[in-house]
Design an enzyme around this catalytic site. Sequence first.
Site, PDB file in Angstrom:
ATOM      1  CG  ASP A   1      -1.850   1.139   1.345  1.00 36.87           C
ATOM      2  OD1 ASP A   1      -2.331   1.607   0.299  1.00 36.87           O
ATOM      3  OD2 ASP A   1      -2.078   1.609   2.474  1.00 36.87           O
TER       4      ASP A   1
ATOM      5  CE1 TYR B   1      -4.370   0.587  10.197  1.00 35.44           C
ATOM      6  CE2 TYR B   1      -3.642  -1.641   9.707  1.00 35.44           C
ATOM      7  CZ  TYR B   1      -3.374  -0.288   9.828  1.00 35.44           C
ATOM      8  OH  TYR B   1      -2.110   0.183   9.581  1.00 35.44           O
TER       9      TYR B   1
ATOM     10  CD  GLU C   1       0.973  -1.483   9.547  1.00 37.89           C
ATOM     11  OE1 GLU C   1      -0.174  -1.399   9.054  1.00 37.89           O
ATOM     12  OE2 GLU C   1       1.951  -1.916   8.912  1.00 37.89           O
TER      13      GLU C   1
ATOM     14  CD  GLU D   1      -0.557  -6.025   7.277  1.00 38.63           C
ATOM     15  OE1 GLU D   1      -1.028  -5.950   6.124  1.00 38.63           O
ATOM     16  OE2 GLU D   1      -0.989  -5.356   8.233  1.00 38.63           O
TER      17      GLU D   1
HETATM   18  C1  GCB Z   1      -1.410  -2.323   6.682  1.00 40.91           C
HETATM   19  C2  GCB Z   1      -0.121  -2.270   5.961  1.00 40.91           C
HETATM   20  C3  GCB Z   1       0.252  -0.858   5.535  1.00 40.91           C
HETATM   21  C4  GCB Z   1      -0.988  -0.140   5.010  1.00 40.91           C
HETATM   22  C5  GCB Z   1      -2.000  -0.059   6.135  1.00 40.91           C
HETATM   23  C6  GCB Z   1      -3.301   0.605   5.654  1.00 40.91           C
HETATM   24  O1  GCB Z   1      -1.704  -3.268   7.357  1.00 40.91           O
HETATM   25  O2  GCB Z   1       0.940  -2.857   6.655  1.00 40.91           O
HETATM   26  O3  GCB Z   1       1.240  -0.936   4.558  1.00 40.91           O
HETATM   27  O4  GCB Z   1      -0.696   1.118   4.501  1.00 40.91           O
HETATM   28  O5  GCB Z   1      -2.320  -1.344   6.579  1.00 40.91           O
HETATM   29  O6  GCB Z   1      -3.491   1.787   5.866  1.00 40.91           O
HETATM   30  O7  GCB Z   1      -4.089  -0.084   5.023  1.00 40.91           O
END
Ligand code: GCB
Length: 693
Positions: A255, A552, A588, A499
């Site tokens: 990403d 997330y 994260e 990931e």
């Molecule tokens: C993740 C990734 C990261 C993305 C982020 C997102 O899990 O490791 O590279 O930018 O989520 O914002 O989706």
Amino acid sequence: MSNYVRQLPKTTREAVRSRDHRITHVTELATRTAECRPYLGVEERLRLFIPEKHRMLRLLWLFAVLDAVLLLDTGMLFPRESSSRELKELSGLWVFRADKSPNRNQGFERAWYKSRLAETGPVIDMPVPASYNDITQDSTLRDFIGWVWYEREVVVPARWITDEGTRVVLRVGSAHYNSVVWVNGEKVTEHAGGHLPFEAEIGSLMRKDPTRPCRITIAVNNTLTLETLPPGTIQHMNDPIKYPDGYFVQNIYFDFFNYAGIHRPVLLYTTPKVYVDDITVVTDFLDNTGFVRYQVSVKGAATATLKVTLMDKDGHCVASSNEASGVLKVVDVKLWWPYLMHENPGYLYSMEVHLMAADERSTYEDVYALPVGIRTVKVTNTQFLINNKPFYFHGVNKHEDSDIRGKGLDWPLIVKDFNLMKWLGANSFRTSHYPYAEEILQMCDRHGIVVIDECPGVGIKDIRSFGNASLAHHLDVMDELVRRDKNHPSVVMWSVANEPAAEMQPAALYFKTLITHTKALDPTRPVTFITDSNYARDKGAPYVDVICVNSYFSWYHDPGHLEVIPIQLNAQFENWYGKYQKPIIQSEYGADAVPGLHSDPPMMFTEEYQNAVLRSYHDIFDQKRKQYVIGELIWNFADFMTAQGITRVVGNKKGIFTRQRQPKAGAFILKERYWRLANETGTSPTITSHVLT
Ligand code: GCB
């Protein structure tokens, strides 16, 4: 050290590299490597460390460690000027041409390297270092896939040419992704992989025709395949009703925008013919005595005389030796401490290596000074210890990313980012998702910012990217990464991937081999990879020292439902710790916030929603950090560019700062929290300053 031990990781790598080998063969080798490992596991090391009085054991461990670190053949010391070394930076304008021919191969077919690039067709100005993508108004260059060509003519001091006792080295800090380099039309080197340096000795070539200026041509190709790191695929769209003739796209599984070009400085530097090729240091301390175990490797002569001197910050010699390897004892040692953990963070000694050698023609003298921070790193079931004190990561994930220059190294941006991190009270960051510039790590060393150093193993999602060719390349990249960064005190842990599809069957062998290899290269630092897999099905997690987990909640899962965060985050931690009893970093978490977008009650993409996500995660962190959670790294420090797509509004907006480094509301929440954490978890009594000194 036995030859067998020295060769173990190479044996593994060679076997893996041979595409004829089946995975079963890799299994066998991975097991063998694990059984005969030349390093000690974290637990074993801890056992050695607990009885503080066992000084002998401690020294023996230092020796064992260094033997293991020395598995690589050549060094990659950062180029530094000294009384024996000169340096010429080639930053500035280069001549540039993208090969837009249908197969992108015209440059090779017509040998563009043989003459001036301007003689082959139209060229433009291109700054180096910088990504080329955002420099022009041409969207076909922004989105270009294939070979681009850079050229620069250089005039060097006459002595570099006339003095046969001088080596002239051409070094590229990094270029993304595959590179081929010619000097005056002759190929001098090639390199696979962005983010890491490569170099070639070019003095002899320049001496062939001393009157000519030196023409450097570098071709760079950003195409990603299933076997590159990061992986990608090229997809040819053959439907003539939908796509023009010859149309293809680059698919990626990560990403961030696949910025390309020469991203870090290109330079020429000199060394004498006999020179210091590499230095490895491993540090330890007992009470107030520091130990710097070092190994200097010399190239160009069978014998040389060495003088190694360790100087403190005031320029006083604190220890010295005349041996190529040994242990320097530092009385009243000043340890290297992280920012906010000590009133004097980032203390660096300077290790000055002075070499003298002679042959029948001449004498040679080389001088190289390496900054050295004396510190230890250990991991227990529930803690991350720096200098035997618990360290809590309150930090950020970053990207090398900014307007116009893309991933190009940019000093104003670097210093601004360090100022912002210090303002925030951040004590650490992860180099998501690739190795950052050495210049950045040097800043971390000096300011005490702790680093989790990640290789470009991001987006390993396709089962074919677990094959032997991919693994062999991944091992090579870890070799290069450890070789480059092994001496940075700020680097406390290696991350071999982000990931990956760790639930897939081949992931077990893949990560076992990769992590075993990395530990063999550097037994002094823990190794991890960052996971978003299910705790029960993750096949790589058994091999890591620290569990690093991304989640997330209320964003990608249950979008808009903030109320799920406490229950889901609590379960996440309990599950991982219950299964592995290893310390956990929330590597994260976050939410997109378009700056200036507001709603109350909070809605996704507003600053209020980002705040609410942060606060809710923080509540659970506060419960779990008393047990086994050892850190939290926000995603992300700043907004950054991505490929275009329906979930990205001109890039990823999960930054707490905008891409132009202005704070969103979330930055103030984090600032308040990080300074509070610093005062709770740091050892310094008064923490008030965030000024970059
Ligand atoms: C993740 C990734 C990261 C993305 C982020 C997102 O899990 O490791 O590279 O930018 O989520 O914002 O989706």
